[in-house]
Design a protein around this motif. Structure first.
Motif: not given
Length: 436
Positions: A290-297
């Protein structure tokens, strides 16, 4: 009301107006075409593409008055003058200070056409431009402020040459263009302009579309990418289908004010593949993902805002370094096939092309294409454009057999989505045979 042979408008359950076929269509078959009601060429493409017919060619002749618009010949220039004269006057008046957005330019042309129009146009056989969806009541404050800025730009650059409708009518017109405008693209999916096609605006969205919209000059063509039976509704995709369900739904709500209930959005069958994570010795937690999805976006959005670097004198190596840092960080959690990784690899490929680092562009492009083939439908413009780019790069790098083989794969898709008699197909055949 005029008619489109083989196509009819109907009330689509839960979707409002829609289009369906009243006869069978096979893959690659043309359902209908629609001339642009109004259109503009991107300023960055001036000198490379004819303003009137959108043919890309060398040796275009410039407008003698503004020196900014270019044409195939006197015939194209004369045909375009009723449309171009508005912009010609404003460009001459403002000189270097002339900078309306593409949307403002398009709306100005629409207002001019509405003023002069006496009868229903060939772009409005089923739907009048004034009856296109606007969704003004659903606009948030940010969109309203953006539209107000567009209206201010319209007044700034065109007030001496156009009589405008009152503010609410302008707000509606800009909203209609935002909701129904089509980005015109070439065979490599490079942005070349903006247009409105009222009849095509009736077509509803699906993340599993059975038709595709491509362009032949300033005409849009709707072709089948699946076999379609009599009575079936036709669907295009309003957005890039690459991304997972949550992203697609968010984009559709933000831009078009609805949620999709197609088979893919209901089953989310591709989401696991699209969001694939790395297999590491330690299990990656859901929080890490979830943290990486947020970072990616966030990183993708920041990168988009930084694209000005490619249009300035700044060093693009900074942008490539930024891409690589983001890819490295996401790679600690995401597999190379993850769509966020693919997005940044595609951007890195673009930077490499800009800097003429063709080996780097091929390296990123091959990784992207490998996954595109799995994640996109068979007859995808995204896949075709990647084959085109990689084929042309291979030939430029003296790897002609690989390049020709790759271009033939692009051709097989393009003959379906563009039609076998399209200019792009003819040009590619000449490229493959070595006649260019």
């Amino acid at each position: 009301m005029m008619k489109l042979e083989g196509i009819e408008q109907f009330d689509s359950p839960g979707k409002g107006r829609g289009l369906r076929v009243n006869r069978a269509y096979g893959v690659g078959e043309l359902l209908f075409s629609c001339p642009a009601y109004s259109y503009v060429l991107s300023v960055s493409e001036r000198g490379f593409i004819c303003e009137q017919c959108f043919t890309r060619k060398k040796g275009l002749a410039k407008c003698g008055k503004c020196k900014k618009a270019f044409y195939c010949n006197a015939k194209c220039q004369k045909k375009d003058w009723p449309v171009h004269k508005l912009e010609c006057h404003t460009m001459c008046a403002f000189g270097e200070k002339w900078c309306p957005s593409e949307t403002v330019r398009l709306v100005a042309r629409i207002i001019a056409r509405l003023r002069d129009q006496k009868a229903r146009s060939q772009s409005e056989k089923l739907l009048l431009l004034k009856d296109m969806e606007a969704h003004t009541e659903e606009m948030d404050n940010e969109k309203r402020e953006r539209t107000k800025a567009d209206i201010a730009g319209l007044h700034q650059f065109y007030s001496k040459y156009l009589d405008f409708p009152e503010h609410q009518a302008l707000l509606t017109l800009f909203s209609q263009v935002h909701c129904n405008g089509f980005t015109l693209e070439d065979e490599e999916l490079s942005h070349v302009g903006l247009a409105v096609f009222p009849d095509i605006a009736l077509t509803n969205h699906s993340c599993c579309p059975n038709v595709i919209v491509t362009y032949r000059g300033i005409n849009a063509e709707v072709r089948a990418v699946q076999d379609i039976s009599p009575g079936q509704e036709i669907y295009i995709s309003y957005i890039d289908m690459l991304y997972p369900t949550e992203d697609r739904i968010e984009r559709l709500r933000d831009a078009y004010y609805f949620s999709c209930d197609c088979k893919e959005c209901t089953t989310k069958s591709m989401d696991v593949m699209k969001m694939k994570v790395r297999r590491l010795s330690e299990e990656i937690s859901q929080k890490d993902i979830s943290d990486m999805v947020r970072y990616a976006r966030n990183a993708i959005e920041e990168f988009r805002r930084g694209l000005w670097i490619l249009d300035s004198d700044s060093c693009p190596s900074e942008l490539l370094e930024m891409c690589e840092l983001i890819i490295d960080k996401m790679g600690s959690v995401f597999d190379d096939s993850n769509v966020y990784m693919l997005h940044m690899m595609y951007q890195a490929m673009g930077v490499c092309l800009f800097t003429e680092n063709y080996d780097g562009a091929v390296r990123y492009g091959e990784k992207v294409l490998k996954q595109y083939i799995v994640l996109y439908p068979a007859y995808s413009l995204n896949i075709a454009s990647m084959y085109l780019k990689l084929g042309r790069l291979s030939i430029a790098l003296d790897r002609k057999p690989i390049g020709i083989s790759t271009l033939k794969k692009a051709l097989a898709i393009m003959e379906v989505v563009h039609g076998k008699d399209h200019m792009y197909v003819a040009e590619l055949k000449r490229e493959i045979s070595g006649d260019e």
